[in-house]
Write a protein that holds these residues in place. Structure first.
Motif, PDB file in Angstrom:
ATOM      1  N   THR A  80       0.837  -1.198   0.000  1.00  0.00           N
ATOM      2  CA  THR A  80       0.000   0.000   0.000  1.00  0.00           C
ATOM      3  C   THR A  80       0.872   1.248   0.000  1.00  0.00           C
ATOM      4  OG1 THR A  80      -1.681  -1.184   1.310  1.00  0.00           O
ATOM      5  CG2 THR A  80      -1.836   1.220   1.241  1.00  0.00           C
ATOM      6  N   ASP A  81       0.497   2.219  -0.844  1.00  0.00           N
ATOM      7  CA  ASP A  81       1.154   3.522  -0.787  1.00  0.00           C
ATOM      8  C   ASP A  81       0.589   4.295   0.402  1.00  0.00           C
ATOM      9  OD1 ASP A  81       2.666   2.994  -3.021  1.00  0.00           O
ATOM     10  OD2 ASP A  81       1.275   3.973  -4.411  1.00  0.00           O
ATOM     11  N   VAL A  82       1.492   4.780   1.263  1.00  0.00           N
ATOM     12  CA  VAL A  82       1.079   5.414   2.518  1.00  0.00           C
ATOM     13  C   VAL A  82       1.781   6.763   2.659  1.00  0.00           C
ATOM     14  CG1 VAL A  82       0.950   5.194   5.028  1.00  0.00           C
ATOM     15  CG2 VAL A  82       0.804   3.141   3.583  1.00  0.00           C
ATOM     16  N   GLU A  83       1.031   7.766   3.093  1.00  0.00           N
ATOM     17  CA  GLU A  83       1.610   9.055   3.459  1.00  0.00           C
ATOM     18  C   GLU A  83       1.523   9.205   4.972  1.00  0.00           C
ATOM     19  OE1 GLU A  83       1.228  13.714   2.155  1.00  0.00           O
ATOM     20  OE2 GLU A  83      -0.592  12.716   2.817  1.00  0.00           O
ATOM     21  N   VAL A  84       2.620   9.622   5.595  1.00  0.00           N
ATOM     22  CA  VAL A  84       2.671   9.829   7.048  1.00  0.00           C
ATOM     23  C   VAL A  84       3.191  11.232   7.320  1.00  0.00           C
ATOM     24  CG1 VAL A  84       3.628   9.045   9.247  1.00  0.00           C
ATOM     25  CG2 VAL A  84       3.133   7.375   7.432  1.00  0.00           C
ATOM     26  N   ARG A  85       2.460  11.981   8.124  1.00  0.00           N
ATOM     27  CA  ARG A  85       2.904  13.304   8.543  1.00  0.00           C
ATOM     28  C   ARG A  85       2.747  13.422  10.061  1.00  0.00           C
ATOM     29  NH1 ARG A  85      -0.130  17.368   7.175  1.00  0.00           N
ATOM     30  NH2 ARG A  85      -1.940  16.145   6.503  1.00  0.00           N
ATOM     31  N   VAL A  86       3.577  14.255  10.664  1.00  0.00           N
ATOM     32  CA  VAL A  86       3.516  14.526  12.099  1.00  0.00           C
ATOM     33  C   VAL A  86       3.381  16.024  12.284  1.00  0.00           C
ATOM     34  CG1 VAL A  86       4.692  14.345  14.321  1.00  0.00           C
ATOM     35  CG2 VAL A  86       4.932  12.518  12.630  1.00  0.00           C
ATOM     36  N   SER A  87       2.425  16.453  13.110  1.00  0.00           N
ATOM     37  CA  SER A  87       2.248  17.882  13.386  1.00  0.00           C
ATOM     38  C   SER A  87       2.317  18.129  14.879  1.00  0.00           C
ATOM     39  CB  SER A  87       0.907  18.376  12.830  1.00  0.00           C
ATOM     40  OG  SER A  87      -0.180  17.750  13.503  1.00  0.00           O
ATOM     41  N   PHE A  88       2.593  19.383  15.241  1.00  0.00           N
ATOM     42  CA  PHE A  88       2.762  19.772  16.641  1.00  0.00           C
ATOM     43  C   PHE A  88       1.803  20.919  16.945  1.00  0.00           C
ATOM     44  CE2 PHE A  88       6.482  17.176  16.975  1.00  0.00           C
ATOM     45  CZ  PHE A  88       7.108  17.267  15.735  1.00  0.00           C
ATOM     46  N   PRO A  89       0.565  20.620  17.306  1.00  0.00           N
ATOM     47  CA  PRO A  89      -0.434  21.679  17.502  1.00  0.00           C
ATOM     48  C   PRO A  89      -0.079  22.645  18.618  1.00  0.00           C
ATOM     49  CG  PRO A  89      -1.256  19.565  18.314  1.00  0.00           C
ATOM     50  CD  PRO A  89       0.005  19.275  17.560  1.00  0.00           C
ATOM     51  N   ASN A  90       0.749  22.233  19.562  1.00  0.00           N
ATOM     52  CA  ASN A  90       1.135  23.098  20.670  1.00  0.00           C
ATOM     53  C   ASN A  90       2.555  23.624  20.531  1.00  0.00           C
ATOM     54  OD1 ASN A  90      -1.367  22.685  22.062  1.00  0.00           O
ATOM     55  ND2 ASN A  90      -0.628  20.653  22.623  1.00  0.00           N
ATOM     56  N   GLY A  91       3.108  23.513  19.323  1.00  0.00           N
ATOM     57  CA  GLY A  91       4.461  23.988  19.070  1.00  0.00           C
ATOM     58  C   GLY A  91       5.462  22.851  19.082  1.00  0.00           C
ATOM     59  N   GLY A  92       6.400  22.889  18.173  1.00  0.00           N
ATOM     60  CA  GLY A  92       7.436  21.864  18.118  1.00  0.00           C
ATOM     61  C   GLY A  92       8.027  21.774  16.729  1.00  0.00           C
ATOM     62  N   TRP A  93       9.099  21.024  16.617  1.00  0.00           N
ATOM     63  CA  TRP A  93       9.718  20.835  15.305  1.00  0.00           C
ATOM     64  C   TRP A  93      10.634  19.620  15.333  1.00  0.00           C
ATOM     65  CZ3 TRP A  93      12.180  23.847  18.829  1.00  0.00           C
ATOM     66  CH2 TRP A  93      13.578  23.829  18.855  1.00  0.00           C
ATOM     67  N   PHE A  94      10.973  19.136  14.155  1.00  0.00           N
ATOM     68  CA  PHE A  94      11.867  17.999  13.998  1.00  0.00           C
ATOM     69  C   PHE A  94      13.312  18.440  14.232  1.00  0.00           C
ATOM     70  CE2 PHE A  94       8.408  15.694  12.901  1.00  0.00           C
ATOM     71  CZ  PHE A  94       8.517  14.691  11.959  1.00  0.00           C
TER      72      PHE A  94
ATOM     73  N   TRP B  36       6.379  11.836   4.881  1.00  0.00           N
ATOM     74  CA  TRP B  36       6.930  10.628   4.257  1.00  0.00           C
ATOM     75  C   TRP B  36       5.901  10.036   3.296  1.00  0.00           C
ATOM     76  CZ3 TRP B  36       7.653  10.448   9.860  1.00  0.00           C
ATOM     77  CH2 TRP B  36       8.978  10.660  10.258  1.00  0.00           C
ATOM     78  N   ASN B  37       6.352   9.631   2.125  1.00  0.00           N
ATOM     79  CA  ASN B  37       5.521   8.889   1.184  1.00  0.00           C
ATOM     80  C   ASN B  37       6.247   7.606   0.842  1.00  0.00           C
ATOM     81  OD1 ASN B  37       2.992  10.512  -0.096  1.00  0.00           O
ATOM     82  ND2 ASN B  37       4.582  11.933   0.599  1.00  0.00           N
ATOM     83  N   VAL B  38       5.642   6.473   1.220  1.00  0.00           N
ATOM     84  CA  VAL B  38       6.302   5.184   1.080  1.00  0.00           C
ATOM     85  C   VAL B  38       5.312   4.156   0.554  1.00  0.00           C
ATOM     86  CG1 VAL B  38       7.882   5.676   2.989  1.00  0.00           C
ATOM     87  CG2 VAL B  38       5.735   4.467   3.448  1.00  0.00           C
ATOM     88  N   THR B  39       5.881   3.087   0.032  1.00  0.00           N
ATOM     89  CA  THR B  39       5.086   1.886  -0.231  1.00  0.00           C
ATOM     90  C   THR B  39       5.381   0.905   0.894  1.00  0.00           C
ATOM     91  OG1 THR B  39       5.160   2.202  -2.620  1.00  0.00           O
ATOM     92  CG2 THR B  39       4.629  -0.006  -1.817  1.00  0.00           C
TER      93      THR B  39
END
Length: 543
Positions: free
Chosen positions: A374-388, A399-402
């Motif tokens: 399956t082709d899958v998209e994964v994202r992470v968000s920080f609603p209260n502030g943050g970063w990678f 990320w976009n992966v199979t």
């Protein structure tokens, strides 16, 4: 037990590995003027538009106002402290503005007269373009610490420090007093932007001669995914940090098995090393670089000044340090106290401060198990502030992966095969320590095997968890361990397309202890995998 803020403990790198002879003193360097383009980004993606902060530049010179007169000082304030109190209270427009969160007196040039440092916070908004063309709206909280002299019965503006704000729980808005190899003293500042306007994050030493600040860059490195170990260059006092090629390493989870000391479980992986092999980082140069910085800063743990004023801010609420609603009398009493404390004690340092740079969300690992490729998209968000602070493969907005049923991932961006998605980051969280487990360091393996399996991890997953956290946990006499799924999910939100049928997110927060404490045992729930399953684990150290 009250809730605490997360800080992740670092290992130790020998200072000799830093090339200590490279920093004997402070070379002269012309500090570039700040421009409207200086607003540096603290997230990896490049900004396409930047909204300047709403705060206005502080005046270059102010004089005490005659009306209204400040409240008279308390009886315990007299002499030089009284004059300082009256000067500060005559400039309420500076020290009590709505965005002010810190009013601190520090003798930056060691002449016996304090400099005033006023910390202001604001939200910066910007947009950046993801690799798939999406325009992403983002914000980050930041702090500016404005420096004034207090001599000659006037506040004179000198310069501002562009510090990190509460994304790292007051970790960024601090000053560390560093003693260099030749005995010189200088102030260390974890700037959120490079003063040369290169777009990177630079950390600086500075001195003050009574008229201006003289900055010397200590650390610099590009901001971005740390998996690309060849493209990122890191410097220390302007010189590239040395790294060696990847090495093959085997890690043993339990090497005390009788009778022949045979490992219970081991894993091999490629590893990058710092030049003298004193530090390793399986996720590239960036990981070693952050450990390197923490170790160089370690000797400032007891000579660090907090530029926020705890009497001025409420408890942190979802990462925002709100200003207290103080009466005029309460505010005046605190100004009197800091004025008196300076002339009684001099510079006020925190009792102990942990310098840490890598990330408060330490090594979250995401496994994807669809029922069919399956082709899958994964994202992470920080609603209260943050970063990678790190990602592997490179996050680049998502990320976009199979994904295959056995967990194998093919990353669309580079066509390579991966076993999982990795990230680390910084962000606010009030971890709940009202219940948990007190575990001896020597009992770490047995405890994690039992609890992680109960929570729903399979051997492959909990063994990788143990390999990472065992060295951090077993060296402590005891650890207070909790599993923080609810708080974690509120602060680091995962978005997955197509939507999974079942998701397990395990996030361990632990606190090193010298001796055991009494705490209610945490109640854990079992997880059942159904259909397209997504599994994630990570953790953090709480100081």
């Amino acid at each position: 037990m009250k809730r605490l803020f997360a800080l992740l403990l670092t290992g130790i790198i020998l200072l000799s590995a830093c090339g200590g002879d490279d920093s004997p003193g402070l070379p002269e360097r012309e500090r570039p003027p700040r421009t409207s383009d200086d607003e540096g980004l603290i997230t990896p993606p490049p900004a396409t538009t930047t909204t300047p902060p709403t705060t206005t530049a502080p005046p270059t010179t102010t004089t005490p106002q005659t009306t209204p007169p400040p409240p008279p000082p308390p009886e315990f304030v007299s002499g030089e402290a009284e004059a300082l109190y009256e000067l500060l209270m005559a400039n309420m427009d500076i020290i009590n503005a709505e965005d002010v969160r810190g009013i601190v007196l520090v003798d930056l040039d060691f002449d016996g007269t304090p400099e005033l440092i006023v910390s202001r916070v604001f939200t910066n908004e910007y947009q950046w373009e993801a690799f798939d063309g999406r325009i992403v709206d983002s914000t980050y909280l930041t702090a500016e610490a404005d420096i004034y002299t207090t001599s000659n019965n006037a506040l004179v503006y000198i310069d501002s420090l562009y510090n990190f704000d509460n994304l790292v729980y007051q970790q960024g808005n601090v000053l560390g007093l560093k003693t260099l190899d030749n005995g010189d003293k200088a102030w260390f500042n974890m700037s959120r932007e490079d003063r040369d306007n290169s777009g990177n994050i630079g950390h600086y030493l500075f001195t003050f001669d009574g008229e201006e600040l003289d900055f010397t860059e200590v650390f610099n490195g590009e901001v971005g995914g740390l998996g690309d170990t060849d493209a990122i260059h890191y410097t220390f006092f302007g010189k590239p940090l040395p790294f060696v090629v990847k090495q093959h390493k085997e890690v043993c989870v339990d090497c005390d098995c009788e009778p022949d000391n045979t490992p219970y479980y081991s894993e091999t992986y490629d590893c990058l090393y710092y030049g003298d092999f004193s530090k390793e980082g399986i996720f590239g140069k960036g990981e070693i670089y952050e450990f390197f910085k923490a170790d160089w800063c370690a000797d400032m743990s007891e000579t660090t000044v907090n530029l926020y004023s705890r009497w001025l801010i409420d408890e942190w609420n979802n990462g925002v340090n709100n200003k207290k609603d103080l009466t005029d009398h309460e505010f005046a009493l605190n100004i009197a106290k800091i004025s008196n404390d300076f002339y009684t004690h001099g510079n006020i340092f925190m009792e102990s401060f942990m310098w840490w740079f890598l990330g408060d969300y330490a090594k979250p690992i995401i496994y994807l198990y669809p029922e069919e490729p399956t082709d899958v998209e994964v994202r992470v968000s920080f609603p209260n502030g943050g970063w990678f602070t790190a990602s592997y493969p490179d996050y680049a907005g998502g990320w976009n992966v199979t994904a295959h049923p056995d967990g194998t991932l093919i990353n669309h961006a580079d066509g390579r095969e991966y076993s999982y998605l990795y990230w680390a980051g910084k962000g606010p969280a009030n971890w709940d320590f009202s219940s948990g487990f007190v575990v001896k360091g020597t009992d770490t393996v047995a405890f994690l095997q039992e609890k992680l399996e109960y929570l729903g991890l399979i051997p492959r997953e909990y063994n990788e968890f143990i390999v990472y956290y065992l060295p951090l946990l077993q060296k402590n006499e005891y650890n207070l361990i909790t599993f923080q799924t609810t708080v974690y999910e509120q602060n680091a939100v995962m978005h997955i397309t197509p939507e999974p049928d079942s998701i397990l997110r395990i996030f361990m927060a632990y606190m090193p202890l010298d001796k055991p404490v009494n705490i209610p045992e945490q109640k854990l729930e079992r997880f059942e995998r159904t259909g397209f399953a997504v599994i994630e684990w990570g953790g953090t150290t709480v100081n």
